[in-house]
Structures are given as structure tokens and as C-alpha cells.
Enzyme design. Structure first.
Site, PDB file in Angstrom:
ATOM      1  N   ILE A 135       0.718  -1.217   0.021  1.00  0.00           N
ATOM      2  CA  ILE A 135      -0.098   0.085  -0.068  1.00  0.00           C
ATOM      3  C   ILE A 135       0.760   1.287  -0.019  1.00  0.00           C
ATOM      4  CG2 ILE A 135      -1.648   1.190   1.570  1.00  0.00           C
ATOM      5  CD1 ILE A 135      -2.621  -1.538   2.167  1.00  0.00           C
ATOM      6  N   CYS A 136       0.408   2.290  -0.750  1.00  0.00           N
ATOM      7  CA  CYS A 136       1.028   3.359  -0.645  1.00  0.00           C
ATOM      8  C   CYS A 136       2.414   3.546  -1.240  1.00  0.00           C
ATOM      9  CB  CYS A 136       1.057   4.199   0.788  1.00  0.00           C
ATOM     10  SG  CYS A 136       1.380   5.870   0.987  1.00  0.00           S
ATOM     11  N   ILE A 137       3.324   3.780  -0.308  1.00  0.00           N
ATOM     12  CA  ILE A 137       4.751   3.873  -0.926  1.00  0.00           C
ATOM     13  C   ILE A 137       5.513   2.407  -0.955  1.00  0.00           C
ATOM     14  CG2 ILE A 137       5.824   4.537   1.417  1.00  0.00           C
ATOM     15  CD1 ILE A 137       7.280   5.820  -1.894  1.00  0.00           C
ATOM     16  N   THR A 190      -1.895  -0.660  -4.216  1.00  0.00           N
ATOM     17  CA  THR A 190      -2.884   0.682  -4.240  1.00  0.00           C
ATOM     18  C   THR A 190      -2.289   2.021  -3.997  1.00  0.00           C
ATOM     19  OG1 THR A 190      -5.228   1.300  -3.791  1.00  0.00           O
ATOM     20  CG2 THR A 190      -3.971   0.496  -2.106  1.00  0.00           C
TER      21      THR A 190
END
Length: 222
Positions: A135-137, A190
Site C-alpha cells: 500500500i502507498c509507498i 494501491t
């Protein structure tokens, strides 16, 4: 059949640890879907400590495992205790802790290395072809885990996606509400707060990611 999911946390707080909203949304969705969850974190010092009110670095030291316990309400174990055979899937929320504590991506970029215990566990899931959600980074670490050609997203940020490509990854731009799946590797990613302007925007993509990761754990079930 109840699925068991390992979640790796990287501290507590967006600027120096795990992103709290992303972590809680992940844990909430896993619980809503009936999964059995165990949180893990490396028992190491944080890269540094950031005052989340001012954004300034603070002259103190904190432990990633101890700080992660704040999010997990004390229910977190040293990542060295995690065994891939005990779980059906792995999910790693974002926050700068993923780029500072789980790796040194924040400093080294494409030349980064992943914290050895984190890398060993993630590679074990990859080797067992068990579903993983980043997720994210956190997807910035995908190429270090899976090798060249892995498909992932960090959203639309040009510099970060360029680093992913330089490491050998294949980056796909993605809307905050959506996911990107590498079907061959069972990796789901995501953007979350790489793009999200609100907690509900972050939740949309994270819910899809958790749902898809759990769906993938059922492939082959009779």
C-alpha cells in the site's frame, strides 16, 4: 475457512512510521472480512523521530516494534517470529516508515536495500506464491522482493515511479480508488495516501486491495 494474514507495520505516524489511517483501515477491513490477523514489525531503531505537529526532527530515538504496538494495541510480534507457512497472505501499509525503517528508499531511492528480516519474510511469501498487498509507498520495494518485471503502482508520482522502473519494476499509473494486480505473482498494490486527499479516498483503494488479496487466498480452495 478463516484466512490468516500477516501485516507488517513500520512504526506509528506517517512521517517516521506506518501511516496510521492506512494501517487501521487495513486492519478494519481484514476484520470485517473475517480474517485472522497478526501484526509484525522489525525490532530495530527508527531512522529518526519526527514531530508530527511541526514536521521537525526530534532529538530522540524510538523503536519500530514498540511504536507499532501503539497501532496494534499491543498485539504485535517481532518480525523474526513470523513464518510464511503460518499465513495465507501478507499486507504492508505505507507511511514513510516503509521507506525509512522497512528499507532505506527515502534516502537511497533506486539504490535502496530492504531491512533483512522484512526482505526475508516478503521473499518467502513471494517464493510460496502467496498473495501480498503493498500500500502507498510500500510498492516501491516490490522489485527488491520479486525481481525485474514485477507490476505495481504507487499512483502517479513521476519521481517515485521512475525509481520503481530503475529498480526493474513495471509501473502502472493508478487512480486512488483502484488497485493494480500482478496476476503472475499474486501481488496487489494501491496508491492510498500517495494520492488520497481524505481518509475515505484512501479507504476505497485499500478496501479493494484487502478484498482482492483475500480472494486470491481462496484460489485452489475446494
Amino acid at each position: 475457512m478463516t484466512k490468516k494474514v500477516a501485516v507488517i507495520l513500520s512504526g506509528c505516524g506517517v512521517y517516521d512510521g506506518a501511516e496510521i489511517h492506512e494501517s487501521v483501515i487495513t486492519l478494519l477491513r481484514l476484520d470485517q472480512r473475517g480474517a485472522q490477523v497478526q501484526c509484525f514489525a522489525p525490532n530495530i531503531a527508527q531512522m529518526h523521530v519526527i514531530d508530527h505537529l511541526t514536521g521537525e526532527e526530534m532529538p530522540e530515538s524510538r523503536n519500530v516494534l514498540v511504536e507499532s504496538a501503539r497501532i496494534a494495541r499491543g498485539e504485535v510480534k517481532d518480525i523474526r517470529e513470523a513464518k510464511v507457512e503460518d499465513f495465507d497472505a501478507l499486507i504492508v501499509p505505507g507511511g514513510f516508515g516503509a521507506a525509512k525503517n522497512l528499507s532505506n528508499f527515502a534516502v537511497e531511492g533506486a539504490n535502496c536495500t530492504v531491512q533483512p528480516d522484512v526482505l526475508a519474510l516478503a521473499e518467502a511469501f513471494a517464493g510460496a506464491c502467496k498473495p501480498v498487498g503493498l500500500i502507498c509507498i510500500s510498492p516501491a520495494l516490490a522489485a527488491k522482493i520479486y525481481g525485474p518485471g514485477v507490476v505495481c503502482t504507487i499512483g502517479t508520482d513521476a519521481d517515485t515511479s521512475a525509481a520503481v522502473v530503475k529498480m526493474g519494476g513495471t509501473h502502472e499509473e493508478c487512480d486512488v480508488h483502484d488497485i493494480v494486480e500482478d496476476t503472475q505473482r499474486k501481488l496487489v498494490t494501491t496508491p492510498a495516501y500517495m494520492l488520497a486527499k481524505s481518509i475515505s479516498e484512501a479507504a476505497g483503494g485499500i478496501y479493494k486491495l484487502v478484498d482482492r488479496v483475500l480472494e486470491l487466498t481462496h484460489e485452489g480452495d475446494k
